[in-house]
Write a protein that holds these residues in place. Structure first.
Motif, mmCIF file in Angstrom:
data_model
loop_
_atom_site.group_PDB
_atom_site.id
_atom_site.type_symbol
_atom_site.label_atom_id
_atom_site.label_comp_id
_atom_site.label_asym_id
_atom_site.label_seq_id
_atom_site.Cartn_x
_atom_site.Cartn_y
_atom_site.Cartn_z
ATOM 1 N N PRO A 85 -3.599 -8.318 39.972
ATOM 2 C CA PRO A 85 -2.525 -8.853 41.035
ATOM 3 C C PRO A 85 -3.187 -8.513 42.456
ATOM 4 N N PRO A 86 -3.767 -7.242 42.871
ATOM 5 C CA PRO A 86 -4.336 -6.997 43.948
ATOM 6 C C PRO A 86 -5.611 -7.755 44.339
ATOM 7 N N SER A 87 -6.454 -7.912 43.336
ATOM 8 C CA SER A 87 -7.448 -8.438 43.553
ATOM 9 C C SER A 87 -7.304 -10.056 43.859
ATOM 10 N N VAL A 88 -6.307 -10.631 43.252
ATOM 11 C CA VAL A 88 -6.042 -11.939 43.703
ATOM 12 C C VAL A 88 -5.495 -11.868 45.124
ATOM 13 N N TRP A 89 -4.694 -11.117 45.417
ATOM 14 C CA TRP A 89 -3.993 -10.713 46.724
ATOM 15 C C TRP A 89 -5.141 -11.050 48.114
ATOM 16 N N ILE A 90 -6.251 -10.083 47.640
ATOM 17 C CA ILE A 90 -7.171 -9.726 48.601
ATOM 18 C C ILE A 90 -8.035 -11.259 48.580
ATOM 19 N N ILE A 91 -8.206 -11.768 47.628
ATOM 20 C CA ILE A 91 -9.187 -12.955 47.525
ATOM 21 C C ILE A 91 -8.545 -14.090 48.361
ATOM 22 N N LEU A 92 -7.261 -14.237 48.051
ATOM 23 C CA LEU A 92 -6.285 -15.295 48.815
ATOM 24 C C LEU A 92 -6.332 -15.029 50.170
ATOM 25 N N PHE A 93 -6.041 -13.617 50.664
ATOM 26 C CA PHE A 93 -6.058 -13.433 52.042
ATOM 27 C C PHE A 93 -7.375 -13.732 52.853
ATOM 28 N N ILE A 94 -8.381 -13.214 52.036
ATOM 29 C CA ILE A 94 -9.665 -13.526 52.538
ATOM 30 C C ILE A 94 -10.212 -15.052 52.855
ATOM 31 N N ALA A 95 -9.909 -15.734 51.699
ATOM 32 C CA ALA A 95 -10.058 -17.014 51.707
ATOM 33 C C ALA A 95 -9.206 -17.986 52.721
ATOM 34 N N THR A 96 -7.844 -17.832 53.007
ATOM 35 C CA THR A 96 -7.016 -18.449 53.659
ATOM 36 C C THR A 96 -6.648 -17.940 55.020
ATOM 37 N N GLY A 97 -6.880 -16.538 55.071
ATOM 38 C CA GLY A 97 -6.365 -15.937 56.392
ATOM 39 C C GLY A 97 -4.867 -15.620 56.412
ATOM 40 N N VAL A 98 -4.160 -16.039 55.314
ATOM 41 C CA VAL A 98 -2.699 -16.178 55.409
ATOM 42 C C VAL A 98 -2.142 -15.049 54.270
ATOM 43 N N VAL A 99 -1.204 -14.174 54.790
ATOM 44 C CA VAL A 99 -0.577 -13.464 53.735
ATOM 45 C C VAL A 99 0.298 -14.100 52.601
ATOM 46 N N PRO A 100 0.009 -14.012 51.638
ATOM 47 C CA PRO A 100 0.457 -14.640 50.326
ATOM 48 C C PRO A 100 2.183 -14.612 50.615
ATOM 49 N N SER A 101 2.722 -15.271 49.996
ATOM 50 C CA SER A 101 4.189 -15.359 50.034
ATOM 51 C C SER A 101 4.931 -14.296 49.419
ATOM 52 N N PHE A 102 6.352 -13.887 49.802
ATOM 53 C CA PHE A 102 7.064 -13.156 49.252
ATOM 54 C C PHE A 102 7.226 -13.255 47.661
ATOM 55 N N VAL A 103 7.266 -14.438 47.334
ATOM 56 C CA VAL A 103 7.567 -14.636 45.770
ATOM 57 C C VAL A 103 6.147 -14.156 45.036
ATOM 58 N N PHE A 104 5.196 -14.659 45.629
ATOM 59 C CA PHE A 104 3.898 -14.209 45.144
ATOM 60 C C PHE A 104 3.720 -12.673 44.965
ATOM 61 N N ASN A 105 3.909 -12.073 46.211
ATOM 62 C CA ASN A 105 3.959 -10.661 46.221
ATOM 63 C C ASN A 105 4.641 -9.856 45.346
ATOM 64 N N SER A 106 6.198 -10.365 45.082
ATOM 65 C CA SER A 106 7.187 -9.668 44.180
ATOM 66 C C SER A 106 6.643 -10.024 42.632
ATOM 67 N N PHE A 107 6.148 -11.094 42.298
ATOM 68 C CA PHE A 107 5.524 -11.374 40.745
ATOM 69 C C PHE A 107 4.299 -10.351 40.664
ATOM 70 N N GLY A 108 3.381 -10.093 41.694
ATOM 71 C CA GLY A 108 2.289 -9.334 41.609
ATOM 72 C C GLY A 108 2.701 -7.967 41.472
ATOM 73 N N LEU A 109 3.802 -7.375 42.212
ATOM 74 C CA LEU A 109 3.996 -6.291 42.150
ATOM 75 C C LEU A 109 4.772 -5.777 40.860
ATOM 76 N N ILE A 110 5.374 -6.773 40.507
ATOM 77 C CA ILE A 110 6.134 -6.573 39.008
ATOM 78 C C ILE A 110 5.165 -6.359 37.874
ATOM 79 N N ALA A 111 4.040 -7.333 38.026
ATOM 80 C CA ALA A 111 3.022 -7.263 36.999
ATOM 81 C C ALA A 111 2.309 -5.872 37.258
ATOM 82 N N LEU A 112 1.939 -5.518 38.442
ATOM 83 C CA LEU A 112 1.074 -4.162 38.498
ATOM 84 C C LEU A 112 1.672 -3.028 37.919
ATOM 85 N N ILE A 113 3.126 -2.801 38.385
ATOM 86 C CA ILE A 113 4.124 -1.933 37.850
ATOM 87 C C ILE A 113 4.063 -1.870 36.276
ATOM 88 N N ILE A 114 4.263 -2.988 35.621
ATOM 89 C CA ILE A 114 4.511 -3.261 33.992
ATOM 90 C C ILE A 114 3.000 -2.865 33.285
#
Length: 267
Positions: free
Chosen positions: A74-103
Motif C-alpha cells: 500500500p505505501p509503495s503504490v501510494w508513493i508511485i502514484l503520487f510521483i507519477a501523477t503529482g496528485v494525492v490519491p483519494s480518501f477511499v484509496f488511502n482508507s483501503f490502503g491503511l486497512i490493508a497495512l494494519i491487517i
C-alpha cells in the motif's frame, strides 16, 4: 457413558458429546499404540501429560516475512502514484490502503508470536494426593498482538472434581474445509454445571478420550492402573529442534518453583 445432550452451561463450541465425570468409570481403555505421546512422568503422587494447543509449529515464522512484504505494497503504490501523477490519491484509496497495512502487520506479528512464544510443551499435571490439576498454559490475545501482559505462560490450579471433558468437532478454514476434532476440559462452579473456565486438552477425539481415561484411572486407582508404554517419555526441553525455527526459538518449560514443588508432592 457418553451423554447425548450437553450437560454444561454453555457447552464448548462444536460440542459433540460429554465424557464421563472425573469420578465415573472411563468410557474407553487407553491403548498406547494409538496415543501420540507417553506420559512425561508418572509416580504414586502425580501424572504429567504432554499438551499442545497448536498441532503444527513452524509455519507462522515463514508467513511473517510474507505478511510484512504485503504490508509494504500500500505505501509503495501510494508513493508511485503520487510521483507519477503529482496528485494525492483519494480518501477511499488511502482508507483501503491503511486497512490493508494494519491487517497485514497485525497478522505478521500474530503469526510470529504464536509460533515462537508458545512453550515447547504445555503440560498438565494430575496430583492424586492433593486431588488438584496444574495446567501450564499459554495465553494469547489475537486482538492485542503487541501486548506484553495478554501474552505469556500462566499456571492454573483446579480441583480435580470440578473438571469436565467434552468432545468437539468444528470445520476449520482449510481450503475446501477440514474437520478439526478436539477434547476440551471445562472447569465448573462446584456443585453446578456452570462453566467458569475452559481450555484445550487434546487433539483428535479418540486420543483425547484415551488421555482423559488415563487421568481418571490414575486419580481413581493410582499408577498401577495405567497401561505400559514401550516408548520412553519425550524430553520436550532438550529435543533436537535444529530444523524447526519456531520450536528452536520457543521457550522451554519452566514451572514456577513453588507450584513445581506443590504439584509434585503430597500435602
Amino acid at each position: 457413558m457418553l451423554f447425548t445432550a450437553p450437560l454444561l452451561d454453555k457447552p464448548a463450541p462444536g460440542w459433540k458429546h460429554d465424557l464421563p465425570a472425573p469420578n465415573e468409570s472411563p468410557s474407553t481403555e487407553p491403548y498406547p499404540l494409538v496415543l501420540s505421546n507417553p506420559p512425561n512422568h508418572v509416580d504414586g503422587v502425580y501424572l504429567e501429560m504432554a499438551r499442545a494447543t497448536m498441532r503444527i509449529r513452524g509455519v507462522g515464522v515463514w508467513l511473517t516475512p510474507f505478511m510484512f512484504a504485503l504490508a509494504l505494497i500500500p505505501p509503495s503504490v501510494w508513493i508511485i502514484l503520487f510521483i507519477a501523477t503529482g496528485v494525492v490519491p483519494s480518501f477511499v484509496f488511502n482508507s483501503f490502503g491503511l486497512i490493508a497495512l494494519i491487517i497485514t502487520v497485525w497478522a505478521g506479528v500474530f503469526f510470529w508470536r504464536m509460533d515462537t512464544e508458545a512453550p515447547r510443551d504445555e503440560p498438565i499435571r494430575f496430583n492424586r494426593a492433593r486431588r488438584k490439576v496444574y495446567v501450564y498454559r499459554f495465553h494469547r490475545d489475537g486482538l492485542r498482538p503487541f501486548s506484553r501482559t495478554a501474552w505469556g505462560v500462566r499456571v492454573d490450579v483446579f480441583d480435580w472434581d470440578d473438571l469436565r471433558a467434552e468432545a468437539c468437532s468444528i470445520y476449520g478454514p482449510m481450503g475446501t474445509g477440514g474437520l478439526i476434532e478436539t477434547v476440551t476440559l471445562a472447569v465448573v462452579k462446584p456443585g453446578t454445571h456452570q462453566v467458569i473456565d475452559r481450555f484445550h486438552f487434546a487433539h483428535e477425539i479418540q486420543q483425547g478420550e484415551m488421555y482423559w481415561a488415563m487421568a481418571q484411572l490414575f486419580m481413581q486407582q493410582g499408577p498401577q492402573a495405567l497401561p505400559t508404554f514401550t516408548r520412553p517419555p519425550r524430553d520436550w526441553n532438550n529435543e533436537d529442534v535444529r530444523f524447526n525455527l519456531a520450536r528452536r526459538l520457543a521457550p522451554k518449560v519452566q514451572w514456577p518453583a513453588d507450584i513445581d514443588l506443590q504439584s509434585r508432592t503430597a500435602p
